[in-house]
Design an enzyme around this catalytic site. Structure first.
Site, PDB file in Angstrom:
ATOM      1  N   LYS A 199       0.885  -1.175   0.000  1.00  0.00           N
ATOM      2  CA  LYS A 199       0.000   0.000   0.000  1.00  0.00           C
ATOM      3  C   LYS A 199       0.919   1.219   0.000  1.00  0.00           C
ATOM      4  O   LYS A 199       1.260   1.764   1.048  1.00  0.00           O
ATOM      5  CB  LYS A 199      -0.890  -0.049   1.248  1.00  0.00           C
ATOM      6  CG  LYS A 199      -2.032   0.935   1.266  1.00  0.00           C
ATOM      7  CD  LYS A 199      -2.978   0.603   2.411  1.00  0.00           C
ATOM      8  CE  LYS A 199      -3.945   1.719   2.744  1.00  0.00           C
ATOM      9  NZ  LYS A 199      -4.891   2.052   1.689  1.00  0.00           N
TER      10      LYS A 199
HETATM   11  N1  PPE Z   1      -8.372  -0.722  -2.044  1.00  0.00           N
HETATM   12  C1  PPE Z   1      -7.758   0.465  -1.997  1.00  0.00           C
HETATM   13  C2  PPE Z   1      -7.182   1.012  -3.234  1.00  0.00           C
HETATM   14  C3  PPE Z   1      -7.692   1.161  -0.800  1.00  0.00           C
HETATM   15  O1  PPE Z   1      -7.070   2.351  -0.756  1.00  0.00           O
HETATM   16  C4  PPE Z   1      -8.299   0.617   0.356  1.00  0.00           C
HETATM   17  C5  PPE Z   1      -8.266   1.354   1.653  1.00  0.00           C
HETATM   18  C6  PPE Z   1      -8.937  -0.635   0.265  1.00  0.00           C
HETATM   19  C7  PPE Z   1      -8.952  -1.279  -0.965  1.00  0.00           C
HETATM   20  C8  PPE Z   1      -9.575  -1.299   1.447  1.00  0.00           C
HETATM   21  O2  PPE Z   1      -8.618  -1.757   2.356  1.00  0.00           O
HETATM   22  P1  PPE Z   1      -8.921  -1.898   3.912  1.00  0.00           P
HETATM   23  O3  PPE Z   1      -8.936  -0.528   4.474  1.00  0.00           O
HETATM   24  O4  PPE Z   1      -7.797  -2.713   4.437  1.00  0.00           O
HETATM   25  O5  PPE Z   1     -10.218  -2.586   4.061  1.00  0.00           O
HETATM   26  N2  PPE Z   1      -8.218   2.760   1.519  1.00  0.00           N
HETATM   27  C9  PPE Z   1      -7.716   3.544   2.596  1.00  0.00           C
HETATM   28  C10 PPE Z   1      -7.364   4.939   2.179  1.00  0.00           C
HETATM   29  C11 PPE Z   1      -8.439   5.884   1.811  1.00  0.00           C
HETATM   30  C12 PPE Z   1      -7.902   7.294   1.614  1.00  0.00           C
HETATM   31  O6  PPE Z   1      -8.576   8.106   0.990  1.00  0.00           O
HETATM   32  O7  PPE Z   1      -6.793   7.588   2.089  1.00  0.00           O
HETATM   33  C13 PPE Z   1      -8.626   3.455   3.801  1.00  0.00           C
HETATM   34  O8  PPE Z   1      -9.807   3.136   3.693  1.00  0.00           O
HETATM   35  O9  PPE Z   1      -8.114   3.670   4.890  1.00  0.00           O
END
Ligand code: PPE
Length: 304
Positions: A157
Site C-alpha cells: 500500500k
Molecule cells: N483498495 C484500496 C485502493 C484502498 O485504498 C483501500 C483502503 C482498500 C482497498 C480497502 O482496504 P482496507 O482498508 O484494508 O479494508 N483505503 C484507505 C485509504 C483511503 C484514503 O482516501 O486515504 C482506507 O480506507 O483507509
C-alpha cells in the site's frame, strides 16, 4: 483539516503543527512512502482499534517490498498507535501510519535517504457520506485501468501507487459520481479508488480475487468472514464490467468507507436502486462489532 493535538514521529510525540518534513525529502519527489489507514471506535467498554495487528502487519509487508527498514518493531508501532489515540482524546478516529523516505540526497536511488515513520489521528466521519452509507452511492467505471501486477507491487500500500487512484477519483467526482471503479487491463472489475468491491448475485457474495490487481483489504477479509458465518455463499471470482450492471446488489468496503452500498453503476440502477438485504445484513453485522453492540468473537477489537 480538523487539527489534532499530537503526532507520533520517529519515536516522539510532536505537536500537530510541528510535524514537518523538508521539501527536498525523497517522498515528496518520488512518492516513496507506504501507509495504513486504521479506525478506532468508541464503545461502552472504551476505545478499540479495529484489527490493528493486521494493519501493522500490512504496513511492515508494504515496507519490505520497497526495501524500507523500519527502525521500530511491530510491537513498538502498535503501542505508539494506541498512545497517539489516547493522547489525542478523540471519541473515534481514523489513524494514518506513514513510513517514508526522508531528507538525504535527491535522485531516484532511495537508499541515501533515511526511512522515517509517523502516526497521526484524524477526525474522519463517513468517507462517502452518511447519506451514502444509508441510501447507497452512485459510482462509475473508470476510463483509467488499475495498475497491473508487473508495473507496481500491488500488495504494497504505497503512496506512489495512489496517483492511479487519484485519477480514478478525479474523473469520477468531476463527472458527478461519488466513486470510480477501475478495471484490470483485460476488462475485469478490480476495485474502487479507496475501496474493495462486492456484488451479490442470487443470494451469493462475489468479490474479485487478488489477481485482479487490488489491495486485499482488511475490511474485505472481515466481510467475507461475517458472510460465511451468516451462511452466505462467498466466492472470489473475476467479474466482468457488465456483471456490475446485472448484480442484485453492489457494495464497497474499506477502513474509511466501512460498508457502503452502491445504488447505481454508470447510471444503471443496481437492483431496485436501494441498498439490498444482503448488504444491509452485512453492514449491520459489521456495525454490531465496531460499535461494541455484538460480541467480538473474532478478536478484532484491540483495546486502546
Ligand atoms: N483498495 C484500496 C485502493 C484502498 O485504498 C483501500 C483502503 C482498500 C482497498 C480497502 O482496504 P482496507 O482498508 O484494508 O479494508 N483505503 C484507505 C485509504 C483511503 C484514503 O482516501 O486515504 C482506507 O480506507 O483507509
Amino acid at each position: 483539516m480538523n487539527e489534532g493535538k499530537l503526532i507520533w514521529m520517529d519515536g516522539e510525540m510532536v505537536p500537530w503543527r510541528d510535524a514537518k518534513i523538508h521539501v527536498l525529502s525523497h517522498v515528496v519527489h518520488y512518492g516513496s512512502s507506504v501507509f495504513e489507514g486504521t479506525r478506532s471506535y468508541k464503545t461502552s467498554k472504551g476505545s478499540f482499534c479495529f484489527r490493528l495487528a493486521e494493519h501493522v502487519k500490512r504496513l511492515f509487508f508494504s515496507a519490505k517490498i520497497y526495501r524500507m527498514e523500519i527502525s521500530h518493531s511491530p510491537e513498538e508501532i502498535t503501542e505508539a498507535t494506541k498512545k497517539v489515540v489516547r493522547e489525542n482524546e478523540l471519541e473515534a478516529c481514523y489513524i494514518r501510519h506513514l513510513v517514508f523516505r526522508g531528507y538525504g540526497e535527491l535522485g531516484v536511488n532511495p537508499l541515501t535517504c533515511p526511512v522515517r515513520v509517523m502516526i497521526a489521528t484524524l477526525d474522519w466521519g463517513a468517507y462517502l457520506g452518511e447519506e451514502g452509507k444509508r441510501d447507497g452511492i452512485d459510482i462509475c467505471v473508470s476510463s483509467w485501468q488499475r495498475l497491473a501486477h508487473d508495473t507496481m507491487p500491488l500488495l504494497s500500500k504505497a503512496g506512489g501507487h495512489y496517483l492511479n487512484n487519484q485519477l480514478i477519483k478525479l474523473e469520477a467526482t468531476q463527472n458527478g459520481y461519488a466513486e470510480g471503479v477501475a478495471l484490470t487491463s483485460s476488462g475485469f472489475v478490480a476495485e474502487g479508488s479507496g475501496e474493495n468491491i462486492f456484488i451479490v448475485k442470487e443470494g451469493g457474495l462475489i468479490t474479485p480475487p487478488s489477481a485482479a490487481g487490488l489491495l486485499p483489504g482488511i475490511t474485505r477479509h472481515s466481510v467475507i468472514k461475517l458472510a460465511k458465518d451468516e451462511g452466505i455463499k462467498t466466492s472470489r471470482q473475476m467479474i466482468p464490467r457488465e456483471g456490475l450492471y446485472i448484480a442484485d446488489e453492489v457494495f464497497l468496503t474499506g477502513t474509511a468507507a466501512e460498508v457502503t452500498p452502491v445504488r447505481s453503476v454508470d447510471g444503471i440502477a443496481v437492483g431496485d436502486g436501494k441498498p439490498g438485504p444482503v448488504t444491509k445484513r452485512l453492514q449491520d453485522r459489521f456495525e454490531g462489532i465496531i460499535s461494541g453492540r455484538d460480541e467480538d468473537k473474532y478478536g478484532w477489537m484491540e483495546p486502546v
